[in-house]
Scaffold this motif. Structure first.
Motif, PDB file in Angstrom:
ATOM      1  N   LEU A  68      -7.333   8.744   6.065  1.00  0.00           N
ATOM      2  CA  LEU A  68      -7.610   8.294   4.708  1.00  0.00           C
ATOM      3  C   LEU A  68      -6.972   6.926   4.525  1.00  0.00           C
ATOM      4  O   LEU A  68      -5.957   6.624   5.168  1.00  0.00           O
ATOM      5  CB  LEU A  68      -7.024   9.247   3.661  1.00  0.00           C
ATOM      6  CG  LEU A  68      -7.743  10.543   3.335  1.00  0.00           C
ATOM      7  CD1 LEU A  68      -6.903  11.377   2.377  1.00  0.00           C
ATOM      8  CD2 LEU A  68      -9.117  10.277   2.749  1.00  0.00           C
ATOM      9  N   ARG A  69      -7.552   6.126   3.642  1.00  0.00           N
ATOM     10  CA  ARG A  69      -6.928   4.869   3.275  1.00  0.00           C
ATOM     11  C   ARG A  69      -6.705   4.845   1.778  1.00  0.00           C
ATOM     12  O   ARG A  69      -7.669   4.954   1.001  1.00  0.00           O
ATOM     13  CB  ARG A  69      -7.773   3.664   3.688  1.00  0.00           C
ATOM     14  CG  ARG A  69      -7.022   2.345   3.491  1.00  0.00           C
ATOM     15  CD  ARG A  69      -7.803   1.135   3.941  1.00  0.00           C
ATOM     16  NE  ARG A  69      -8.796   0.739   2.962  1.00  0.00           N
ATOM     17  CZ  ARG A  69      -9.311  -0.492   2.886  1.00  0.00           C
ATOM     18  NH1 ARG A  69      -8.892  -1.432   3.728  1.00  0.00           N
ATOM     19  NH2 ARG A  69     -10.244  -0.776   1.986  1.00  0.00           N
ATOM     20  N   LEU A  70      -5.460   4.702   1.399  1.00  0.00           N
ATOM     21  CA  LEU A  70      -5.106   4.589  -0.003  1.00  0.00           C
ATOM     22  C   LEU A  70      -5.038   3.122  -0.394  1.00  0.00           C
ATOM     23  O   LEU A  70      -4.643   2.284   0.407  1.00  0.00           O
ATOM     24  CB  LEU A  70      -3.753   5.251  -0.277  1.00  0.00           C
ATOM     25  CG  LEU A  70      -3.593   6.699   0.177  1.00  0.00           C
ATOM     26  CD1 LEU A  70      -2.212   7.208  -0.224  1.00  0.00           C
ATOM     27  CD2 LEU A  70      -4.680   7.577  -0.389  1.00  0.00           C
ATOM     28  N   SER A  71      -5.411   2.857  -1.628  1.00  0.00           N
ATOM     29  CA  SER A  71      -5.338   1.504  -2.173  1.00  0.00           C
ATOM     30  C   SER A  71      -4.481   1.503  -3.417  1.00  0.00           C
ATOM     31  O   SER A  71      -4.438   2.486  -4.161  1.00  0.00           O
ATOM     32  CB  SER A  71      -6.738   0.987  -2.523  1.00  0.00           C
ATOM     33  OG  SER A  71      -7.568   0.949  -1.395  1.00  0.00           O
ATOM     34  N   CYS A  72      -3.822   0.384  -3.647  1.00  0.00           N
ATOM     35  CA  CYS A  72      -2.999   0.209  -4.846  1.00  0.00           C
ATOM     36  C   CYS A  72      -3.265  -1.192  -5.375  1.00  0.00           C
ATOM     37  O   CYS A  72      -2.865  -2.176  -4.751  1.00  0.00           O
ATOM     38  CB  CYS A  72      -1.526   0.391  -4.530  1.00  0.00           C
ATOM     39  SG  CYS A  72      -0.421   0.004  -5.911  1.00  0.00           S
TER      40      CYS A  72
END
Length: 116
Positions: free
Chosen positions: A18-22
């Motif tokens: 998964l790739r989380l973004s902020c």
């Protein structure tokens, strides 16, 4: 003030990615470092990874070699690429900005669930 909005969480099978973004907005120039924390069920919140203004990255031992923190300055966005996920990575993941004078801003969190 800095506002942070996380995205990218979800349900994934063990071994997946998964790739989380902020995404950050507001007083971007006041940010010294960006961090990812997580809080698993019944556990305390713990630091996972940090990227400083100069681009130096640090990781907690249990994610080294699996997670990568990065940023896109043009988009004011920090990412957490998570590979080889394990059920014990299940947690709410929070983005946090370390600000000048020691203040900190937090995002609302995004749930990551890893099934076995």
């Amino acid at each position: 003030q800095v506002q942070l909005v996380e995205s990218g969480g979800g349900l994934v099978q063990a071994g997946g990615s998964l790739r989380l973004s902020c995404a950050a907005s507001g007083s971007i120039s006041s940010i010294n470092a960006m961090n990812w924390y997580r809080q698993g069920p019944g556990k305390q919140r713990e630091l996972v990874a940090t990227i400083t203004r100069s681009g130096r990255t640090t990781y907690v031992d249990f994610v080294k070699g699996r997670f990568t923190i990065s940023r896109d300055n043009a988009k004011n966005t920090v990412y957490l690429q998570m590979n080889s996920l394990k059920p014990e990575d299940t947690a709410v993941y929070y983005c946090a900005a370390s600000l000048v004078l020691g203040a900190r801003s937090w995002g609302q969190g995004t749930q990551v669930t890893v099934s076995s």
